[in-house]
Design a protein around this motif. Structure first.
Motif, mmCIF file in Angstrom:
data_model
loop_
_atom_site.group_PDB
_atom_site.id
_atom_site.type_symbol
_atom_site.label_atom_id
_atom_site.label_comp_id
_atom_site.label_asym_id
_atom_site.label_seq_id
_atom_site.Cartn_x
_atom_site.Cartn_y
_atom_site.Cartn_z
ATOM 1 N N ALA A 1 0.819 -1.209 0.000
ATOM 2 C CA ALA A 1 0.000 0.000 0.000
ATOM 3 C C ALA A 1 0.853 1.260 0.000
ATOM 4 O O ALA A 1 1.993 1.274 0.471
ATOM 5 N N GLY A 2 0.280 2.331 -0.511
ATOM 6 C CA GLY A 2 0.964 3.619 -0.551
ATOM 7 C C GLY A 2 0.333 4.515 -1.600
ATOM 8 O O GLY A 2 -0.716 4.195 -2.166
ATOM 9 N N VAL A 3 0.980 5.631 -1.862
ATOM 10 C CA VAL A 3 0.503 6.562 -2.882
ATOM 11 C C VAL A 3 1.665 6.941 -3.780
ATOM 12 O O VAL A 3 2.826 6.899 -3.376
ATOM 13 N N HIS A 4 1.360 7.311 -4.991
ATOM 14 C CA HIS A 4 2.401 7.723 -5.931
ATOM 15 C C HIS A 4 3.072 9.001 -5.442
ATOM 16 O O HIS A 4 2.423 9.898 -4.886
ATOM 17 N N GLY A 5 4.369 9.081 -5.647
ATOM 18 C CA GLY A 5 5.129 10.252 -5.234
ATOM 19 C C GLY A 5 5.654 10.145 -3.816
ATOM 20 O O GLY A 5 6.398 11.013 -3.365
ATOM 21 N N LYS A 6 5.264 9.077 -3.101
ATOM 22 C CA LYS A 6 5.733 8.853 -1.736
ATOM 23 C C LYS A 6 5.974 7.361 -1.547
ATOM 24 O O LYS A 6 5.732 6.558 -2.442
ATOM 25 N N ASN A 7 6.466 7.006 -0.370
ATOM 26 C CA ASN A 7 6.580 5.591 0.019
ATOM 27 C C ASN A 7 7.429 4.763 -0.946
ATOM 28 O O ASN A 7 7.012 3.681 -1.380
ATOM 29 N N PRO A 8 8.639 5.211 -1.296
ATOM 30 C CA PRO A 8 9.453 4.474 -2.271
ATOM 31 C C PRO A 8 9.992 3.149 -1.747
ATOM 32 O O PRO A 8 10.400 2.294 -2.533
ATOM 33 N N LEU B 1 12.616 -3.947 -7.480
ATOM 34 C CA LEU B 1 13.754 -3.503 -8.285
ATOM 35 C C LEU B 1 15.001 -4.344 -8.044
ATOM 36 O O LEU B 1 15.899 -4.386 -8.887
ATOM 37 N N LEU B 2 15.066 -5.028 -6.905
ATOM 38 C CA LEU B 2 16.202 -5.921 -6.633
ATOM 39 C C LEU B 2 15.955 -7.326 -7.169
ATOM 40 O O LEU B 2 16.782 -8.215 -6.974
ATOM 41 N N ARG C 1 17.540 12.887 -2.836
ATOM 42 C CA ARG C 1 16.612 11.854 -2.382
ATOM 43 C C ARG C 1 15.339 11.850 -3.220
ATOM 44 O O ARG C 1 14.860 10.789 -3.644
ATOM 45 N N ASP C 2 14.793 13.031 -3.473
ATOM 46 C CA ASP C 2 13.556 13.118 -4.245
ATOM 47 C C ASP C 2 13.752 12.623 -5.671
ATOM 48 O O ASP C 2 12.894 11.895 -6.214
ATOM 49 N N MET C 3 14.882 12.990 -6.283
ATOM 50 C CA MET C 3 15.172 12.515 -7.644
ATOM 51 C C MET C 3 15.333 10.999 -7.655
ATOM 52 O O MET C 3 14.812 10.307 -8.535
ATOM 53 N N ARG C 4 16.062 10.479 -6.669
ATOM 54 C CA ARG C 4 16.257 9.028 -6.575
ATOM 55 C C ARG C 4 14.932 8.302 -6.397
ATOM 56 O O ARG C 4 14.643 7.322 -7.085
ATOM 57 N N ASP C 5 14.113 8.805 -5.473
ATOM 58 C CA ASP C 5 12.837 8.139 -5.186
ATOM 59 C C ASP C 5 11.895 8.193 -6.383
ATOM 60 O O ASP C 5 11.185 7.215 -6.675
ATOM 61 N N ALA D 1 9.298 5.400 -10.906
ATOM 62 C CA ALA D 1 9.039 5.341 -12.346
ATOM 63 C C ALA D 1 9.553 4.036 -12.942
ATOM 64 O O ALA D 1 8.893 3.417 -13.792
ATOM 65 N N LEU D 2 10.739 3.605 -12.483
ATOM 66 C CA LEU D 2 11.323 2.372 -13.000
ATOM 67 C C LEU D 2 10.484 1.163 -12.609
ATOM 68 O O LEU D 2 10.194 0.295 -13.442
#
Length: 710
Positions: free
Chosen positions: A191-198, A205-206, A534-538, A543-544
């Motif tokens: 659960a979460g929302v887009h733009g947060k909770n990476p 991704l791993l 951090r924001d760019m990384r997240d 997106a990936l």
């Protein structure tokens, strides 16, 4: 002697530099000393051992202790005990009783006996998550045995990872627990929302949980908790790499004690068996199987949260990037179609969402302890008596103008206001497309883990020795940053000598020094830069993940067909449960005219209060004050409230029409009963018009019954 602002700043900065490194030296020494202990912890209370998990049939490295009340604090053995379970998420135990203003502290100040479940740094070979759950069941049984005359069953407090452990044991043994408080605990991992909770994207991704298996193999069957701590720290690089230490450097004369106190816990890295960590990531973090009742014990018990009969209190925060509100509360949407579904299970769920505190602050912050945790402890009996449903805890500061403020011992008035599942959805939920992405990631994880275990794991296990694993653990960066600045490093002896000289000649600069102001501006710029990174990384991580796992070819390859909706179905109700609910409804309908003045008054109070859609602690305290000292009164009141609530829910008109039948033969009690109902309705302030209208209706029923007898 005249000095320039620049000279003053240079002297101060040089002195602060020496003192800062001396604090780092003290931190390193503290780490070495702390980790050398057989049972390191950070509890600030004395305690008495009660039960050791190593003595159980399936031994584990957990133990139960009773907390000794500090001087001036008295506990009431007649009150329900509190059991605080600390998270085993990379750190050692004790954070639940880290200081006076803590979960343990507020529970004891409210008069409750307190117990603590902690653990040793090394697991027992072969222990599993299920073994730990059953050990905690044995601990709760022991606490209940030690308090046979308590007013209720033990309250269980689970912090962070211990929250899902508490929910598991309550699902396994629904008869055992009183109210369950889960603080900052992830229960719905996708659960979460887009733009947060990476953090929820990391496993996908791993490539899934194969990397956890590899890490456990490189540890010769042990998973190093330092990796978990590193993951937490990576979430906020500005704090990890700059703010935390800069704050010490800036305020080195006053900040060292607080910093060292926290670092004692933060650096207490522990180990898990590789099988334990693998179970956690397979079933929880990546698999997300627990909130949909897909986990089953070896003895055939399905761990379904809907089986829990105790009230569940979920405390979370919008400022928590480790366990956001969506992950703390999303399990409610996973399991229930609506509030009526919650009520059909006979469950009471209470949630509270803090506006800003971070993850650790949920169970470490003194301010949170003095407000939210104190209110939970003070109102635990009220929560236990709430009718089934979904509630939000709303805390309002008490003032001189607050009506009936004398009924409340704390600084806040607690109201438990009814909510619907739409209120949970409003916090943010996954779309069906997002659920499909996470389901795809979970299946990819299973494939990759299978490939690793089949083709690579045998080779890794053959090549890695315990000596190599021990060396890798010692040189882990999360450990080296402590040991390399301890007195084991001979260079730090020079720092110690210099710090002694500096303290005797300390010359702090004035706060308005222009160069100190420039230092602060530079610090702010560094923090902004790291936050931007951090924001760019997240954003890139999100997106990936979304693009990779949205691929229809990948979804089809792992067996997710295009018409499979939803990819993770809500678990259905068994025919046995449906039949049980049907029989209970029939039984309640048959007994709707049975009872006396007590049942009539409780039914009337529930009916009158329904327009307010809230339970106010002042009303409960007023009711309790009249029945104080009556053996078993709380449990009897709770059962009667639930029964009368369901009768009103099933057929409100019939329940009110049956009140005269309940009042028959009790003429001497009717006047006292209506006076009681009237007093409860007016406690806490002027009743609303809707409440007044219902009160008038009930008064007519009671007065008619009284006149009939006369």
């Amino acid at each position: 002697m005249f000095t320039s602002p620049f000279q003053d700043y240079v002297i101060d900065a040089a002195q602060r530099t020496v003192l800062f490194w001396d604090v780092m030296r003290a931190r390193g020494n503290q780490y070495v000393e702390h980790t050398a202990q057989d049972a390191p912890h950070v509890l600030s209370y004395d305690f008495e051992p009660v039960m050791a998990g190593t003595d159980l049939p399936s031994p584990v490295n957990y133990g139960l202790v009773r907390i000794e009340p500090p001087k001036g604090v008295k506990v009431d053995e007649a009150k329900r005990p509190f059991v605080i379970i600390d998270p085993r998420a990379g750190h050692g135990p004790g954070i639940g009783g880290f200081k006076a203003d803590s979960e343990i502290g507020v529970a004891m100040n409210a008069g409750h006996p307190c117990y603590f479940v902690g653990f040793l740094p090394d697991p027992v070979p072969g222990q599993t998550i299920e073994d730990i759950m059953k050990a905690e069941v044995a601990f709760i049984e022991k606490v209940a045995e030690l308090h046979p005359d308590a007013s209720g069953k033990p309250t269980i407090v689970g912090n962070c990872q211990a929250g899902w452990a508490a929910m598991m044991l309550a699902s396994y043994r629904p008869d055992l627990c009183g109210p369950i408080i889960v603080a900052g605990s992830p229960l719905s991992y996708w659960a979460g929302v887009h733009g947060k909770n990476p953090m929820r994207y990391t496993g996908g991704l791993l490539g899934g949980t194969w990397l956890t298996a590899l890490t456990g193999d490189l540890g010769a069957g042990k998973f190093d908790g330092a990796w978990l701590v590193s993951n937490f720290e990576g979430m906020n690089p500005a704090n990890t790499h700059w703010s935390k230490k800069y704050n010490v450097y800036k305020n080195v004369d006053t900040e060292s004690e607080r910093f060292l106190g926290f670092e004692k816990w933060w650096s207490g890295h522990i180990l898990l068996n590789a099988e334990e960590m693998q179970w956690i990531v397979d079933n929880l973090f990546v698999g997300n199987r627990l909130p949909t009742a897909e986990v089953e014990t070896t003895d055939g018990v399905r761990l379904d949260f809907r089986n829990i009969r105790s009230p569940i209190i979920c405390f979370c925060s919008h400022g928590d990037d480790i366990t956001p509100p969506q992950q703390a509360l999303g399990w409610i949407l996973d399991l229930y179609a609506d509030v009526q579904d919650i009520r059909a299970c006979g469950q009471t769920i209470v949630y509270a969402v803090h506006p800003s505190v971070g993850h650790l602050g949920i169970f470490v912050s003194g301010g949170v302890a003095k407000k939210e945790h104190r209110e939970f402890a003070s109102n635990i009996d009220l929560i236990d008596c709430l009718p089934p449903g979904l509630y939000e805890a709303v805390l309002t500061e008490k003032t001189e103008d607050t009506p009936d403020a004398d009924l409340v011992a704390t600084d806040y008035i607690a109201r438990f206001e009814t909510r619907t599942l739409e209120d949970i959805r409003a916090l943010g939920t996954n779309s069906e497309e997002d659920e499909r992405r996470f389901a795809t990631a979970a299946r990819v994880s299973d494939v990759n883990k299978g490939l690793y275990q089949t083709f690579a794991q045998p080779w890794v296990k053959t090549l890695i020795t315990e000596e190599q694993a021990d060396l890798m653990m010692k040189i882990h960066p999360a450990r080296l940053e402590y040991t390399m600045f301890s007195d084991k490093n001979p260079v730090m002896g020079v720092v110690k000598s210099m710090a002694k000289i500096v303290r005797s000649n300390r010359k702090p600069v004035e706060r308005d020094n222009p160069f100190l102001v420039a230092q602060e501006q530079m610090s702010d710029m560094i923090i902004r830069s790291l936050d931007n990174y951090r924001d760019m990384r997240d954003n890139a991580i999100e997106a990936l993940f979304l693009s990779i796992y949205a691929n229809p070819l990948l979804q089809a390859t792992v067996g997710l067909s295009a018409d499979e909706k939803p990819p993770r179905a809500r678990p259905g109700r068994s025919p046995e449960h449906i039949e049980l609910v049907k029989r209970k409804v029939e039984d309640l309908k048959a007994r709707i005219s049975h009872g006396g003045v007590r049942e009539a008054c409780i039914r009337a109070m529930i009916y009158i209060g329904q327009p307010d859609s809230a339970a106010d602690e002042r009303r409960f305290e007023f009711i309790r004050s009249l029945r104080k000292g009556v053996p078993g009164e709380l449990e009897a009141f709770k059962l009667t409230v639930r029964e009368q609530f369901f009768m009103l829910l099933i057929d409100e008109s019939a329940a009110i029409a049956a009140l005269p039948d309940l009042l028959k033969g009790h003429a001497d009690e009717i006047e006292q009963g209506i006076a009681f109902v009237r007093q409860v309705a007016s406690t806490g302030g002027e009743p609303s018009d809707a409440v007044k209208e219902r009160l008038s209706e009930i008064e007519k029923v009671f007065n008619t019954a009284l006149c009939t007898k006369r």
